[in-house]
Scaffold this motif. Structure first.
Motif, short mmCIF file in Angstrom:
data_model
loop_
_atom_site.label_atom_id
_atom_site.label_comp_id
_atom_site.label_asym_id
_atom_site.label_seq_id
_atom_site.Cartn_x
_atom_site.Cartn_y
_atom_site.Cartn_z
N PRO A 146 0.79 -1.04 -0.03
CA PRO A 146 -0.08 0.01 -0.04
C PRO A 146 0.90 1.28 -0.02
O PRO A 146 1.73 1.08 0.56
CB PRO A 146 -0.83 -0.02 1.35
CG PRO A 146 -0.87 -1.63 1.53
CD PRO A 146 0.42 -2.14 1.20
N GLU A 147 0.34 2.24 -0.60
CA GLU A 147 1.15 3.64 -0.59
C GLU A 147 1.45 3.95 0.54
O GLU A 147 2.84 4.67 0.56
CB GLU A 147 0.36 4.56 -1.56
CG GLU A 147 1.08 5.98 -2.04
CD GLU A 147 2.18 5.74 -2.76
OE1 GLU A 147 3.23 6.16 -2.88
OE2 GLU A 147 2.17 4.62 -3.51
N ALA A 148 0.45 4.10 1.63
CA ALA A 148 0.81 4.50 2.89
C ALA A 148 2.03 3.89 3.54
O ALA A 148 2.95 4.44 4.22
CB ALA A 148 -0.43 4.45 3.71
N THR A 149 2.27 2.52 3.29
CA THR A 149 3.17 1.71 3.87
C THR A 149 4.56 2.22 3.30
O THR A 149 5.60 2.59 3.92
CB THR A 149 2.96 0.14 3.79
OG1 THR A 149 1.93 -0.07 4.29
CG2 THR A 149 4.36 -0.71 4.15
N LEU A 150 4.40 2.35 1.83
CA LEU A 150 5.93 2.96 1.30
C LEU A 150 5.95 4.35 1.55
O LEU A 150 7.49 4.44 1.84
CB LEU A 150 5.58 2.85 -0.32
CG LEU A 150 4.97 1.40 -1.04
CD1 LEU A 150 4.96 1.52 -2.41
CD2 LEU A 150 6.45 0.53 -1.03
N GLN A 151 5.07 5.11 1.94
CA GLN A 151 5.69 6.45 2.49
C GLN A 151 6.24 6.37 3.80
O GLN A 151 7.16 7.11 3.99
CB GLN A 151 4.44 7.16 2.42
CG GLN A 151 3.52 7.62 1.29
CD GLN A 151 4.10 8.97 0.55
OE1 GLN A 151 5.07 9.70 1.12
NE2 GLN A 151 3.58 9.21 -0.75
N ARG A 152 5.88 5.44 4.48
CA ARG A 152 6.56 5.48 5.92
C ARG A 152 7.82 4.65 5.68
O ARG A 152 8.83 5.32 6.26
CB ARG A 152 5.68 4.45 6.79
CG ARG A 152 4.43 5.31 7.60
CD ARG A 152 3.87 4.56 8.71
NE ARG A 152 3.22 3.03 8.31
CZ ARG A 152 2.28 3.07 7.70
NH1 ARG A 152 1.29 3.83 7.73
NH2 ARG A 152 1.97 1.73 7.76
N MET A 153 7.90 3.81 4.87
CA MET A 153 9.29 3.08 4.63
C MET A 153 10.36 4.17 4.07
O MET A 153 11.55 4.21 4.22
CB MET A 153 9.24 2.08 3.57
CG MET A 153 8.49 0.66 4.17
SD MET A 153 8.63 -0.41 3.07
CE MET A 153 10.49 -0.73 3.00
N ALA A 169 11.79 10.64 -2.12
CA ALA A 169 11.18 11.01 -3.66
C ALA A 169 11.67 9.77 -4.65
O ALA A 169 10.76 9.37 -5.42
CB ALA A 169 11.35 12.37 -4.01
N ARG A 170 12.94 9.69 -4.63
CA ARG A 170 13.56 8.77 -5.75
C ARG A 170 13.05 7.24 -5.44
O ARG A 170 12.69 6.70 -6.28
CB ARG A 170 14.97 8.79 -5.54
CG ARG A 170 15.65 8.20 -6.76
CD ARG A 170 17.14 8.23 -6.61
NE ARG A 170 17.87 7.02 -7.59
CZ ARG A 170 18.66 6.58 -7.35
NH1 ARG A 170 19.85 7.14 -6.41
NH2 ARG A 170 19.57 5.95 -8.31
N PHE A 171 13.03 6.88 -3.91
CA PHE A 171 12.58 5.68 -3.85
C PHE A 171 10.99 5.43 -4.23
O PHE A 171 10.77 4.20 -5.00
CB PHE A 171 12.53 5.32 -2.40
CG PHE A 171 11.91 4.11 -2.10
CD1 PHE A 171 12.51 2.83 -2.03
CD2 PHE A 171 10.55 4.18 -1.12
CE1 PHE A 171 11.85 1.81 -1.87
CE2 PHE A 171 10.00 3.05 -0.70
CZ PHE A 171 10.63 1.58 -0.74
N LEU A 172 10.05 6.38 -3.92
CA LEU A 172 8.72 6.23 -4.35
C LEU A 172 8.74 6.40 -5.92
O LEU A 172 7.83 5.54 -6.72
CB LEU A 172 8.05 7.55 -3.77
CG LEU A 172 7.92 7.47 -2.29
CD1 LEU A 172 7.03 8.81 -1.74
CD2 LEU A 172 7.05 5.92 -1.87
N ARG A 173 9.46 7.03 -6.82
CA ARG A 173 9.49 6.97 -8.30
C ARG A 173 9.87 5.67 -8.57
O ARG A 173 9.28 5.11 -9.81
CB ARG A 173 10.25 8.20 -8.78
CG ARG A 173 9.83 9.42 -8.56
CD ARG A 173 10.47 10.34 -9.41
NE ARG A 173 11.94 10.44 -9.35
CZ ARG A 173 12.53 11.25 -8.31
NH1 ARG A 173 11.60 12.37 -7.74
NH2 ARG A 173 13.81 11.32 -8.36
#
Length: 265
Positions: A146-153, A169-173
């Motif tokens: 889930p996006e929320a999990t990735l944001q916290r990571m 930002a690079r990780f999420l991209r």
């Protein structure tokens, strides 16, 4: 939860990951427990044969009983059994080592591997772990959390090499790119001289439960070879997914989703 059980498991995990026997004081300090408490736990674990004491009295180590339990689980793991034939074909087609991984919090656990016949190859071991955001199989699974999990990571990533992707930002991209293309690439992010490429494996409900990937010396993962490798791992992942059907691997899928649920809390 049973606090005694949790503390006992903490002792076992600490000893299992230690490269040398640990003394009572070291264990107590590492886990933040009283020495008297640790002493009682060690006595119980020794009686149950999960822990052994060094003959010279230098400390305690995890026993082979853990290996026996792990081997028993792996031997019955449908995922591994179904994946093996496709992993073998992938190794012969690519000439590189093949890994099958599952996600455990922020790490991957290698549940199976088939080594490359090349004398120079990437080294891993079954049961070994790596930071998920630094290896291809890990990134292939993380991307579908889930996006929320990735944001916290993204806010707490640590590098393994100068090539590790740890800027939020690079990780999420990178995660978005993996979702779009269907595979992940590791460019020296775990070990500077090792590269890899992997694709996710899903269950009958479309949930990502594992990943299969190739790894080897970076010089053999040149840009011109990445697309052919990507096609190979995606095909292998699709075949493994199809072979799983809807059987007992659902238990693994449930465990994987439970881990994601815990991370969302």
């Amino acid at each position: 939860m049973n606090n005694t059980l949790i503390k006992g498991l903490g002792v076992i995990e600490l000893l299992a990951h230690s490269e040398r026997p640990l003394g009572l004081s070291e264990i107590a300090a590492e886990l933040g427990l009283a020495k008297s408490n640790v002493h009682r736990l060690l006595q119980a674990l020794t009686e149950l044969r999960y822990v052994i004491r060094a003959g010279d009295g230098s400390g305690y180590s995890a026993s082979i009983k853990l290996w026996e339990l792990g081997s028993a689980v792996l031997s019955r793991l449908d995922l591994r059994r179904h994946a093996e034939i496709w992993m073998d074909q992938l190794m012969h087609a690519s000439g590189e080592s093949v890994h099958l991984s599952v996600l455990d919090r922020g790490e991957v656990v290698y549940v199976h591997k088939i080594d490359s016949p090349n004398p120079v190859r990437a080294y891993t071991q079954i049961g070994g772990r790596a930071l998920a955001h630094c290896v291809a199989t890990g990134k292939a699974m993380l991307a579908f959390l889930p996006e929320a999990t990735l944001q916290r990571m993204a806010a707490a990533l640590v590098p393994s090499t100068p090539h590790s992707i740890v800027e939020p930002a690079r990780f999420l991209r990178e995660m978005e790119k993996i979702r779009k293309q269907g595979y992940a690439v590791n460019r020296g992010e775990w070990r500077e001289t090792v590269s890899g490429i992997a694709a996710p494996i899903t269950d009958c409900h479309g949930h990502v439960i594992a990943a299969v990937g190739l790894s080897g010396p970076a010089e053999r993962f040149r840009p011109g070879r990445l697309k052919p490798f990507a096609d190979m791992v995606q095909e292998a992942a699709a075949e493994i997914t199809a072979s799983l059907g809807g059987g007992s691997h659902d238990a693994l899928a449930l465990a994987t989703r439970s881990m994601a649920d815990l991370r969302r809390r």
